[in-house]
Design a protein around this motif. Structure first.
Motif, short mmCIF file in Angstrom:
data_model
loop_
_atom_site.label_atom_id
_atom_site.label_comp_id
_atom_site.label_asym_id
_atom_site.label_seq_id
_atom_site.Cartn_x
_atom_site.Cartn_y
_atom_site.Cartn_z
N LEU A 112 -6.93 4.61 83.25
CA LEU A 112 -5.78 4.23 84.08
C LEU A 112 -4.64 5.22 83.90
O LEU A 112 -4.03 5.67 84.88
N ALA A 113 -4.36 5.60 82.64
CA ALA A 113 -3.28 6.55 82.36
C ALA A 113 -3.55 7.91 83.00
O ALA A 113 -2.62 8.57 83.47
N ALA A 114 -4.80 8.33 83.01
CA ALA A 114 -5.15 9.61 83.63
C ALA A 114 -4.87 9.58 85.13
O ALA A 114 -4.54 10.61 85.72
N ARG A 115 -5.00 8.40 85.71
CA ARG A 115 -4.80 8.27 87.15
C ARG A 115 -3.33 8.10 87.53
O ARG A 115 -2.87 8.69 88.52
N ILE A 116 -2.56 7.32 86.74
CA ILE A 116 -1.19 6.99 87.17
C ILE A 116 -0.11 7.30 86.13
O ILE A 116 1.06 7.04 86.38
N GLY A 117 -0.50 7.85 84.98
CA GLY A 117 0.48 8.14 83.92
C GLY A 117 0.53 7.02 82.90
O GLY A 117 0.28 5.86 83.23
N ALA A 118 0.87 7.38 81.68
CA ALA A 118 0.82 6.44 80.56
C ALA A 118 1.79 5.27 80.73
O ALA A 118 1.44 4.12 80.47
N HIS A 119 3.02 5.55 81.16
CA HIS A 119 4.00 4.47 81.26
C HIS A 119 3.60 3.48 82.35
O HIS A 119 3.62 2.25 82.13
N GLN A 174 0.85 -1.70 84.37
CA GLN A 174 -0.31 -2.32 85.01
C GLN A 174 -1.07 -3.20 84.00
O GLN A 174 -1.52 -4.30 84.32
N ILE A 175 -1.22 -2.70 82.78
CA ILE A 175 -1.91 -3.47 81.74
C ILE A 175 -1.12 -4.73 81.42
O ILE A 175 -1.71 -5.79 81.15
N VAL A 192 -9.96 -6.81 79.60
CA VAL A 192 -10.36 -5.40 79.67
C VAL A 192 -10.90 -5.08 81.06
O VAL A 192 -10.61 -4.02 81.63
N GLU A 193 -11.66 -6.00 81.64
CA GLU A 193 -12.20 -5.78 82.99
C GLU A 193 -11.07 -5.67 84.02
O GLU A 193 -11.14 -4.85 84.95
N CYS A 194 -10.03 -6.46 83.86
CA CYS A 194 -8.87 -6.37 84.76
C CYS A 194 -8.26 -4.97 84.70
O CYS A 194 -7.95 -4.37 85.73
N VAL A 195 -8.15 -4.41 83.48
CA VAL A 195 -7.60 -3.06 83.33
C VAL A 195 -8.56 -2.04 83.94
O VAL A 195 -8.13 -1.12 84.65
N ARG A 197 -8.19 -1.94 87.67
CA ARG A 197 -6.99 -1.21 88.09
C ARG A 197 -7.17 0.28 87.93
O ARG A 197 -6.65 1.06 88.72
N ALA A 198 -7.93 0.69 86.93
CA ALA A 198 -8.20 2.12 86.72
C ALA A 198 -9.08 2.69 87.83
O ALA A 198 -8.97 3.86 88.16
N GLY A 199 -9.91 1.83 88.41
CA GLY A 199 -10.84 2.28 89.44
C GLY A 199 -10.29 2.27 90.84
O GLY A 199 -10.95 2.72 91.77
#
Length: 142
Positions: free
Chosen positions: A96-103, A108-109, A133-136, A139-141
């Protein structure tokens, strides 16, 4: 086991912010908190006075966002990711962080964590770590 009160949590964040601004030595937990505080300048005024922070009402009815809850969730997620607990949260976070940034990934988490806690409270069952974890991951996908 240490279980801080909401007043203890508020004082902790105010003190971490005070130390950071004064250039004082920070404990590792202070440093993590200060890093998140710096990224939330909208909360700085509310962290300047610990006694005033303790007295504030952040109820839903009051209509004010609770900076201490928000910052506490950042700390919780930071800890979860650092130890990969629940298992898989680190990989899901990293995607998720790779896609939208850590903050923004943390924000989102937080949504997933809040939903997991709310469901647990409503059903009286332990938090469903796999669903969290599946929810996160979902969102990453996106």
């Amino acid at each position: 086991m240490f279980t801080p009160s909401s007043n203890d949590v508020r004082r902790f964040f105010c003190e971490a912010f005070r130390k950071q601004r004064a250039g004082e030595v920070l404990t590792p937990m202070d440093a993590i908190a200060a890093d998140w505080i710096v990224q939330h300048p909208e909360y700085h005024d509310e962290l300047l006075d610990a006694e005033e922070a303790v007295a504030r009402d952040y109820s839903v009815e009051g209509g004010r966002a609770n900076p201490f809850l928000h910052l506490s969730m950042h700390l919780s997620i930071t800890e979860q990711v650092s130890i990969d607990q629940p298992r898989g949260i680190k990989a899901a976070h990293d995607l998720l962080a790779a896609r939208i940034g850590a903050h923004e990934a943390h924000h989102q988490i937080m949504e997933c964590l809040g939903e997991t806690i709310w469901t647990s409270q409503r059903t009286g069952l332990p938090p469903d770590q796999e669903a969290y974890v599946e929810c996160v991951r979902m969102r990453a996908g996106r």
